[in-house]
Design a protein around this motif. Structure first.
Motif, mmCIF file in Angstrom:
data_model
loop_
_atom_site.group_PDB
_atom_site.id
_atom_site.type_symbol
_atom_site.label_atom_id
_atom_site.label_comp_id
_atom_site.label_asym_id
_atom_site.label_seq_id
_atom_site.Cartn_x
_atom_site.Cartn_y
_atom_site.Cartn_z
ATOM 1 N N PRO A 84 0.819 -1.217 0.000
ATOM 2 C CA PRO A 84 0.000 0.000 0.000
ATOM 3 C C PRO A 84 0.851 1.265 0.000
ATOM 4 C CG PRO A 84 -0.872 -1.599 1.559
ATOM 5 C CD PRO A 84 0.461 -2.126 1.095
ATOM 6 N N ALA A 85 0.343 2.293 -0.633
ATOM 7 C CA ALA A 85 1.095 3.535 -0.765
ATOM 8 C C ALA A 85 1.478 4.121 0.586
ATOM 9 C CB ALA A 85 0.284 4.541 -1.581
ATOM 10 N N LEU A 132 4.084 4.261 -10.088
ATOM 11 C CA LEU A 132 3.219 3.297 -10.779
ATOM 12 C C LEU A 132 1.983 2.935 -9.961
ATOM 13 C CD1 LEU A 132 5.990 0.826 -12.027
ATOM 14 C CD2 LEU A 132 4.715 2.447 -13.431
ATOM 15 N N HIS A 133 1.907 3.433 -8.754
ATOM 16 C CA HIS A 133 0.889 2.983 -7.798
ATOM 17 C C HIS A 133 -0.528 3.280 -8.265
ATOM 18 C CE1 HIS A 133 -0.232 1.426 -3.906
ATOM 19 N NE2 HIS A 133 1.051 1.302 -3.591
ATOM 20 N N ASP A 134 -1.432 2.361 -7.903
ATOM 21 C CA ASP A 134 -2.851 2.565 -8.208
ATOM 22 C C ASP A 134 -3.550 3.373 -7.126
ATOM 23 O OD1 ASP A 134 -4.327 -0.033 -6.493
ATOM 24 O OD2 ASP A 134 -2.183 -0.108 -6.932
ATOM 25 N N GLN A 135 -2.820 3.713 -6.042
ATOM 26 C CA GLN A 135 -3.369 4.583 -5.011
ATOM 27 C C GLN A 135 -2.689 5.950 -5.086
ATOM 28 O OE1 GLN A 135 -2.403 2.182 -1.552
ATOM 29 N NE2 GLN A 135 -4.492 1.361 -1.427
ATOM 30 N N PRO A 138 1.534 11.301 -2.246
ATOM 31 C CA PRO A 138 2.214 12.593 -2.386
ATOM 32 C C PRO A 138 3.392 12.591 -3.360
ATOM 33 C CG PRO A 138 1.902 12.019 -0.067
ATOM 34 C CD PRO A 138 1.564 10.805 -0.861
ATOM 35 N N TYR A 139 3.930 11.407 -3.681
ATOM 36 C CA TYR A 139 5.132 11.343 -4.514
ATOM 37 C C TYR A 139 4.872 10.776 -5.905
ATOM 38 C CZ TYR A 139 7.419 12.235 -0.070
ATOM 39 O OH TYR A 139 7.807 12.805 1.132
ATOM 40 N N GLN A 140 3.611 10.647 -6.272
ATOM 41 C CA GLN A 140 3.306 10.027 -7.565
ATOM 42 C C GLN A 140 3.886 10.825 -8.724
ATOM 43 O OE1 GLN A 140 -0.713 8.554 -7.885
ATOM 44 N NE2 GLN A 140 0.213 6.825 -8.973
ATOM 45 N N ASP A 178 5.260 13.674 -15.461
ATOM 46 C CA ASP A 178 4.258 12.699 -15.904
ATOM 47 C C ASP A 178 4.739 11.291 -15.545
ATOM 48 O OD1 ASP A 178 2.303 11.216 -17.094
ATOM 49 O OD2 ASP A 178 2.810 11.776 -19.154
ATOM 50 N N ALA A 179 4.115 10.681 -14.553
ATOM 51 C CA ALA A 179 4.530 9.351 -14.104
ATOM 52 C C ALA A 179 4.003 8.245 -15.001
ATOM 53 C CB ALA A 179 4.068 9.114 -12.671
#
Length: 299
Positions: A84-85, A132-135, A138-140, A178-179
């Protein structure tokens, strides 16, 4: 000795008389030898299909030289299902702090250079996972900058370069990019050796808090460690070609999945505050490492 011949009176470049005599005798002897009889049907045989032979040889060479088709990495599950994020955010911050401490002074850098490499590659994977997270986290959007800055920290060859790279890494935490262009293949920039050496260090830190009152009070930290282990397992999949047995990629993927799932099981038991289940999860995690080492890093 050859018989003496009349002396040559012409001053030219002809060979000596004795040498000419030798070749004349050899020529006369060869004329007296019977020549082999070649039958007509032999003359009518077609020539060796040289071109076909060359083509066949080139075909074999191409087959030998052609690289084996790489095994396809399995599609990863949603990252939230194993890391989890929220568990990763705190770990990213902690690792960046440790990286900063490693370059506080030149003496500290000299003493912590190997640790710095491990921590930088761990930051790379955590940052990549958060990108890459689906949640939402703050760092996405900062993830691309974090990944690139972590690469520079790992590549630094001296104190000044490392100091500058760490400064860039800290600044990257607030970057915006852009991630969506990130992928797990970006993990190939990490050192497999550094990541594998990081695993037992994380295990040691984590096990200190899996007993007694600290099992509850340090749950956030230990769950974070377990999440990082799961990310290292997932992030190691694209590094199959860096193992001692790149042809065994499918086995490598399976062991990485085994470790990822075992680490996630441990994280879940920590969050559930089930100490007995956590003990079993630790054993499963250790077994996953042992199984992998038996194939890819036998002692």
């Amino acid at each position: 000795n050859p018989p003496r011949l009349a002396a040559d009176t012409e001053k030219d470049s002809r060979p000596p008389s004795w040498l000419r005599y030798f070749f004349i005798r050899r020529f006369e002897d060869d004329r007296k030898k019977p020549h082999p009889v070649v039958k007509k049907e032999e003359l009518m045989k077609p020539a060796v299909p040289y071109c076909s032979l060359v083509v066949a040889m080139l075909g074999v060479a191409a087959m030998v030289a052609a690289p084996a088709v790489a095994a396809e990495m399995p599609n990863p599950p949603k990252i939230s299902t194993f890391a989890p994020a929220d568990d990763l955010v705190g770990q990213l911050q902690a690792y960046v702090e440790e990286v900063e401490e490693s370059v506080e002074t030149e003496q500290e850098y000299g003493d912590s250079k190997e640790k710095l490499l491990k921590d930088a590659d761990t930051v790379l994977l955590i940052g990549l996972a958060l990108g890459l997270h689906d949640q939402p986290n703050p760092y996405q959007r900062a993830a691309p900058g974090i990944v690139e800055a972590a690469k520079e920290v790992s590549a630094a060859e001296n104190f000044d370069a490392a100091k500058a790279a760490v400064g860039a890494l800290k600044a990257a935490l607030t970057s915006n990019a852009d991630a969506s262009k990130l992928s797990w293949q970006d993990a190939q920039a990490a050192s497999l050796k550094a990541l594998m050496e990081q695993v037992p260090l994380i295990n040691t830190k984590m096990k200190r808090y899996l007993r007694g009152s600290r099992f509850k009070t340090k749950a956030d930290e230990t769950a974070g460690h377990a999440a990082v282990l799961a990310i290292i397992a997932q992030g190691s999949m694209p590094l199959a070609d860096k193992t001692d047995k790149p042809a065994e990629a499918e086995k490598w993927f399976a062991y990485c999945e085994q470790m990822r799932d075992a680490a996630n099981k441990l994280r879940s038991t920590i969050r559930a505050q089930d100490e007995d289940a956590a003990d079993q999860a630790v054993q499963d995690l250790t077994q996953s490492c042992d199984d992998c080492h038996a194939v890819f890093h036998p002692e």
